[in-house]
Design an enzyme around this catalytic site. Structure first.
Site, PDB file in Angstrom:
ATOM      1  N   CYS A 141       1.536  23.612   6.582  1.00 13.29           N
ATOM      2  CA  CYS A 141       2.202  23.398   5.304  1.00 13.29           C
ATOM      3  C   CYS A 141       3.705  23.475   5.445  1.00 13.29           C
ATOM      4  O   CYS A 141       4.249  23.734   6.521  1.00 13.29           O
ATOM      5  CB  CYS A 141       1.732  24.435   4.286  1.00 13.29           C
ATOM      6  SG  CYS A 141       2.168  26.119   4.729  1.00 13.29           S
ATOM      7  N   GLY A 183       2.166  18.534   5.147  1.00 14.53           N
ATOM      8  CA  GLY A 183       0.956  18.817   4.389  1.00 14.53           C
ATOM      9  C   GLY A 183       0.778  17.839   3.256  1.00 14.53           C
ATOM     10  O   GLY A 183       1.706  17.619   2.475  1.00 14.53           O
ATOM     11  N   ASN A 227       3.484  29.843   4.975  1.00 15.08           N
ATOM     12  CA  ASN A 227       3.238  28.937   6.097  1.00 15.08           C
ATOM     13  C   ASN A 227       2.852  29.783   7.297  1.00 15.08           C
ATOM     14  O   ASN A 227       3.593  30.687   7.682  1.00 15.08           O
ATOM     15  CB  ASN A 227       4.491  28.112   6.421  1.00 15.08           C
ATOM     16  CG  ASN A 227       4.253  27.141   7.567  1.00 15.08           C
ATOM     17  OD1 ASN A 227       3.119  26.804   7.889  1.00 15.08           O
ATOM     18  ND2 ASN A 227       5.333  26.692   8.186  1.00 15.08           N
ATOM     19  N   GLY A 228       1.699  29.485   7.896  1.00 15.69           N
ATOM     20  CA  GLY A 228       1.242  30.246   9.049  1.00 15.69           C
ATOM     21  C   GLY A 228      -0.229  30.560   8.946  1.00 15.69           C
ATOM     22  O   GLY A 228      -0.967  29.970   8.158  1.00 15.69           O
ATOM     23  N   TYR A 273       5.930  17.461  18.130  1.00 15.42           N
ATOM     24  CA  TYR A 273       5.214  16.621  17.170  1.00 15.42           C
ATOM     25  C   TYR A 273       5.480  16.947  15.705  1.00 15.42           C
ATOM     26  O   TYR A 273       5.731  16.046  14.912  1.00 15.42           O
ATOM     27  CB  TYR A 273       3.716  16.724  17.444  1.00 15.42           C
ATOM     28  CG  TYR A 273       2.843  15.982  16.452  1.00 15.42           C
ATOM     29  CD1 TYR A 273       2.767  14.598  16.474  1.00 15.42           C
ATOM     30  CD2 TYR A 273       2.102  16.677  15.491  1.00 15.42           C
ATOM     31  CE1 TYR A 273       1.965  13.909  15.558  1.00 15.42           C
ATOM     32  CE2 TYR A 273       1.300  15.992  14.584  1.00 15.42           C
ATOM     33  CZ  TYR A 273       1.240  14.617  14.621  1.00 15.42           C
ATOM     34  OH  TYR A 273       0.459  13.956  13.722  1.00 15.42           O
ATOM     35  N   ASP A 333       3.061  11.546  22.127  1.00 18.35           N
ATOM     36  CA  ASP A 333       3.466  12.954  22.168  1.00 18.35           C
ATOM     37  C   ASP A 333       2.402  13.855  22.761  1.00 18.35           C
ATOM     38  O   ASP A 333       2.716  14.883  23.355  1.00 18.35           O
ATOM     39  CB  ASP A 333       3.829  13.439  20.759  1.00 18.35           C
ATOM     40  CG  ASP A 333       2.671  13.273  19.791  1.00 18.35           C
ATOM     41  OD1 ASP A 333       1.818  14.181  19.718  1.00 18.35           O
ATOM     42  OD2 ASP A 333       2.592  12.235  19.129  1.00 18.35           O
TER      43      ASP A 333
END
Length: 454
Positions: free
Chosen positions: A9, A35, A109-110, A253, A357
């Site tokens: 996200c 996201g 985020n995580g 990426y 990538d």
């Protein structure tokens, strides 16, 4: 099965801004690539927090009517791609709650590696969960903390968490920003100037958000740091002993090439990766083409170092939706053709270097090689601007299990045969380090070596 990498996200926080909701909206729009499942914004006017969230893209969730409802001088926002939880609206963020100190909204985020353990403990103590997200643990921990003020409650709660997290927490009058001690996921701090000359602040997962809303990049939020925004300005506290190991795949990426991530411009690093790839894996060829879009900068670097001409030999259709019915192999192959279309006139009878990538399951690479063969390519040399991916991520990235990672179970030659290329080369770990160009290399690269930090 997952066939590609997906970032969990994007988060944004805005404080002391005349149009906080609009700034959050445009910041989320700039970070839509992080996201696409759901989007949400919560704002505070000092007395009340208002939250709007819904499944869909930013432009599908918000319009003038909804943004006009989000009045306030501060805001938090979130773009979701699920790595923990389900895809229901209950698992969209921001998460909002009322508790004994008032109202609170949180974006994250995580990925918390001890989320299940904490959740089970809280449920045994009588907590009732409304979602499947690990983020909800923090709300319960804050509400149940023994401290009298919110700052101390947040500290007590956060210190129980393990794993990767960037939290932005909105109360009615303040905003709190916390980054885990390892700094796995990126989080940057910017400054905005209001029309009356007063200054406000923006925090965001990527600095491309700052460019869109006219914010000035100040610095990254440090690992283990908590920022406290109030009417008195910004205060910084170190609440965890820092041990920086940021995610190296952000450079490869995830991040937009125009963003500064972990203090470095992503575009430059990707070009460096392409140059290193050319030094390590030279080949005679007629042209270099990228797999768009994440392979473009590395392909430019490869072309510059090798002297082989660069061409946009594959064109990406940016209007292909994320969801697609895939009942047969024929339809799965059609999806790749819908997204990526080669230019026959450039490729026919040419020896082609293809820059991508990463290789995850190998199925997309195999289909790209096939469509280039169908265009009459004489030779196809697949070059990957990262090392082979052999391990999944547990720190906020949606990756396949180890059994589905082709490089975890096949040799380079076997992978090459599977995708149908004439040759296949990966950037070495040492080449990756040289590309980033830092003396004290401390990035998390567990996806390449299986050595997990937590």
């Amino acid at each position: 099965m997952k066939t590609e990498w997906n970032e969990e996200c994007a988060v944004v926080g805005v404080y002391n801004a005349q149009n906080a909701a609009s700034i959050a909206y445009y910041s989320l729009f700039a970070m839509q690539h992080r996201g696409q499942e759901a989007s949400g914004i919560a704002t505070s006017n000092g007395e009340k927090i208002i939250t709007i969230k819904k499944n869909g893209l930013v432009t599908e969730v918000f319009c003038d009517e909804t943004l006009n409802k989000l009045k306030g001088f501060s805001a938090v926002g979130h773009n979701r791609y699920s790595t923990a939880g389900n895809d229901s609206i209950a698992d969209a963020q921001p998460l909002f709650a009322r508790y004994d100190l008032g109202e609170i909204a949180i974006v994250h985020n995580g990925n918390l590696t001890n989320a299940r353990q904490i959740r089970d403990e809280l449920i045994k103590e009588g907590a009732i969960f409304q979602s499947y997200m690990d983020t909800e643990n923090l709300i319960h921990l804050i509400a149940r903390a023994k401290q009298e003020n919110l700052i101390d409650r947040i500290k007590e709660a956060v210190l129980r968490l393990k794993g990767a997290f960037c939290f932005v927490i909105l109360s009615r009058k303040k905003m709190f920003v916390i980054r885990d001690r390892y700094g796995f996921r990126p989080l940057s701090l910017g400054e905005i100037v209001n029309s009356d000359g007063s200054k406000g602040y923006v925090v965001a997962s990527e600095t491309c958000a700052f460019d869109l809303v006219g914010a000035k990049y100040l610095r990254d939020v440090e690992p283990g740091e908590m920022l406290i925004f109030s009417k008195n300005g910004m205060e910084s506290q170190s609440i965890m002993l820092p041990n920086p190991h940021p995610c190296v795949f952000e450079y490869i990426y995830f991040a937009r090439p125009d963003s500064r991530v972990f203090g470095r411009l992503v575009y430059d690093i990707r070009k460096n990766m392409g140059e290193e790839l050319a030094r390590e894996n030279p080949v005679e060829a007629d042209l270099v083409i990228p797999v768009p879009d994440s392979g473009v900068a590395a392909a430019l670097g490869y072309s510059r170092q090798s002297g082989i001409p660069f061409e946009l030999g594959i064109i990406r259709n940016h209007y292909v939706g994320r969801t697609f019915i895939e009942p047969t192999q024929q339809i799965r192959e059609l999806k790749v053709k819908l997204k990526l279309n080669p230019i026959r006139e450039l490729i026919e009878n040419k020896r082609v270097v293809v820059i991508d990538d990463s290789v995850v399951r190998g199925t997309t690479s195999r289909q790209i090689v096939k469509i280039l063969r169908d265009c009459g390519a004489k030779e196809i040399h697949m070059k990957i601007s990262s090392p082979p991916t052999i391990s999944p991520c547990y720190y906020g990235v949606d990756t396949p299990s180890r059994e589905d990672l082709i490089s975890a179970k096949m040799s380079h030659q076997e992978v090459c045969q599977f995708i149908g290329a004439d040759s296949l080369s990966f950037l070495s770990v040492e080449g990756l380090k040289r590309s980033i160009g830092v003396e004290n290399y401390q990035y998390c690269q567990a996806c390449f070596d299986g050595k997990y930090i937590v």
